[in-house]
Design a protein around this motif. Structure first.
Motif, short mmCIF file in Angstrom:
data_model
loop_
_atom_site.label_atom_id
_atom_site.label_comp_id
_atom_site.label_asym_id
_atom_site.label_seq_id
_atom_site.Cartn_x
_atom_site.Cartn_y
_atom_site.Cartn_z
N LEU A 72 107.21 22.62 -21.23
CA LEU A 72 106.36 22.04 -20.19
C LEU A 72 105.70 20.75 -20.68
O LEU A 72 105.71 19.73 -19.98
N ALA A 73 105.18 20.79 -21.88
CA ALA A 73 104.51 19.61 -22.44
C ALA A 73 105.49 18.44 -22.59
O ALA A 73 105.14 17.30 -22.28
N ASN A 74 106.71 18.73 -23.02
CA ASN A 74 107.70 17.67 -23.18
C ASN A 74 108.15 17.11 -21.83
O ASN A 74 108.57 15.96 -21.74
N LYS A 75 108.03 17.90 -20.78
CA LYS A 75 108.37 17.43 -19.44
C LYS A 75 107.25 16.54 -18.89
O LYS A 75 107.51 15.57 -18.19
N VAL A 76 106.01 16.87 -19.22
CA VAL A 76 104.87 16.11 -18.71
C VAL A 76 104.91 14.68 -19.23
O VAL A 76 104.74 13.73 -18.48
N THR A 77 105.15 14.52 -20.53
CA THR A 77 105.25 13.19 -21.10
C THR A 77 105.98 13.24 -22.43
O THR A 77 105.88 14.22 -23.16
N THR A 78 106.71 12.19 -22.70
CA THR A 78 107.37 12.07 -24.01
C THR A 78 106.55 11.19 -24.95
O THR A 78 106.88 11.08 -26.11
N GLU A 79 105.50 10.60 -24.42
CA GLU A 79 104.64 9.75 -25.23
C GLU A 79 103.65 10.62 -26.02
O GLU A 79 103.38 11.76 -25.66
N GLN A 80 103.11 10.04 -27.09
CA GLN A 80 102.09 10.73 -27.87
C GLN A 80 100.86 10.95 -27.00
O GLN A 80 100.38 10.02 -26.34
N ASN A 81 100.37 12.18 -26.98
CA ASN A 81 99.20 12.52 -26.19
C ASN A 81 98.40 13.55 -26.98
O ASN A 81 98.93 14.62 -27.30
N GLU A 82 97.17 13.24 -27.26
CA GLU A 82 96.33 14.10 -28.10
C GLU A 82 96.12 15.48 -27.49
O GLU A 82 96.15 16.49 -28.19
N ASN A 83 95.90 15.55 -26.18
CA ASN A 83 95.68 16.86 -25.54
C ASN A 83 96.94 17.72 -25.58
O ASN A 83 96.86 18.93 -25.82
N ILE A 84 98.09 17.12 -25.35
CA ILE A 84 99.34 17.87 -25.41
C ILE A 84 99.61 18.33 -26.85
O ILE A 84 100.04 19.46 -27.08
N ARG A 85 99.33 17.46 -27.81
CA ARG A 85 99.50 17.86 -29.21
C ARG A 85 98.64 19.07 -29.52
O ARG A 85 99.10 20.03 -30.15
N ARG A 86 97.40 19.07 -29.05
CA ARG A 86 96.50 20.20 -29.29
C ARG A 86 97.04 21.48 -28.64
O ARG A 86 96.98 22.55 -29.25
N CYS A 87 97.53 21.36 -27.42
CA CYS A 87 98.10 22.53 -26.74
C CYS A 87 99.28 23.10 -27.51
O CYS A 87 99.38 24.32 -27.73
N LYS A 88 100.17 22.22 -27.93
CA LYS A 88 101.35 22.68 -28.69
C LYS A 88 100.94 23.28 -30.03
O LYS A 88 101.48 24.31 -30.45
N ASP A 89 99.96 22.66 -30.68
CA ASP A 89 99.48 23.19 -31.97
C ASP A 89 98.84 24.56 -31.79
O ASP A 89 99.05 25.47 -32.61
#
Length: 152
Positions: A72-89
């Motif tokens: 889902l996160a990779n579908k939302v954006t392929t750019e670096q995003n701090e919030n998505i990184r935190r979710c994935k982490d």
């Protein structure tokens, strides 16, 4: 009833999606070995089996959720995003926490040194048993790592 059955089809499709992840395959192989050795060499109580199976299920479920969040996160954006990184982490941390707990459960239930020594003696005393065990481990390693090579 049709909607209910479709839910199983969707879950099956999700399981197949998760199978594409190396760590998911690793956890499935580890679970298979735990169940194999637990059923073949230990006289586990129903409560011990319940704990082992719930632990295995939680690790595999967390791994599936981690996969879903990553997709889902990779579908939302392929750019670096701090919030998505935190979710994935955080999703990855959930898998790690459940895996570490699973190791602890495994040690508590299956970590009897006398039993482990008996298992080793059983396999090492017959070359064919030892070869069968080595083949099973080799097959598991292939299952975990080879599909990654095929994708590329």
């Amino acid at each position: 009833m049709k909607k209910f059955l479709k839910g199983f089809a969707y879950a099956g499709r999700g399981f197949v999606t998760a199978l594409h992840e190396r760590n998911f395959r690793f956890h499935l192989c580890a679970a298979a070995f735990v169940v194999f050795f637990g059923s073949g060499f230990y006289e586990l109580s129903r409560a011990e089996w319940a704990i082992l199976l719930l632990t295995i299920g939680s690790v595999i479920a967390f791994e599936a959720v981690n996969t879903a969040i990553e997709h889902l996160a990779n579908k939302v954006t392929t750019e670096q995003n701090e919030n998505i990184r935190r979710c994935k982490d955080c999703a990855a941390a959930a898998v790690l926490i459940s895996s570490v707990a699973a190791v602890g459960v495994g040690i508590a239930i299956l970590g009897d040194t006398e039993r482990l020594s008996a298992i080793w003696t059983f396999y090492s005393s017959d070359i064919w048993r030892l070869l069968a065990l080595a083949a099973a481990v080799f097959a598991a390693v292939l299952l975990v790592f080879v599909p990654e090579k095929i994708k590329k």
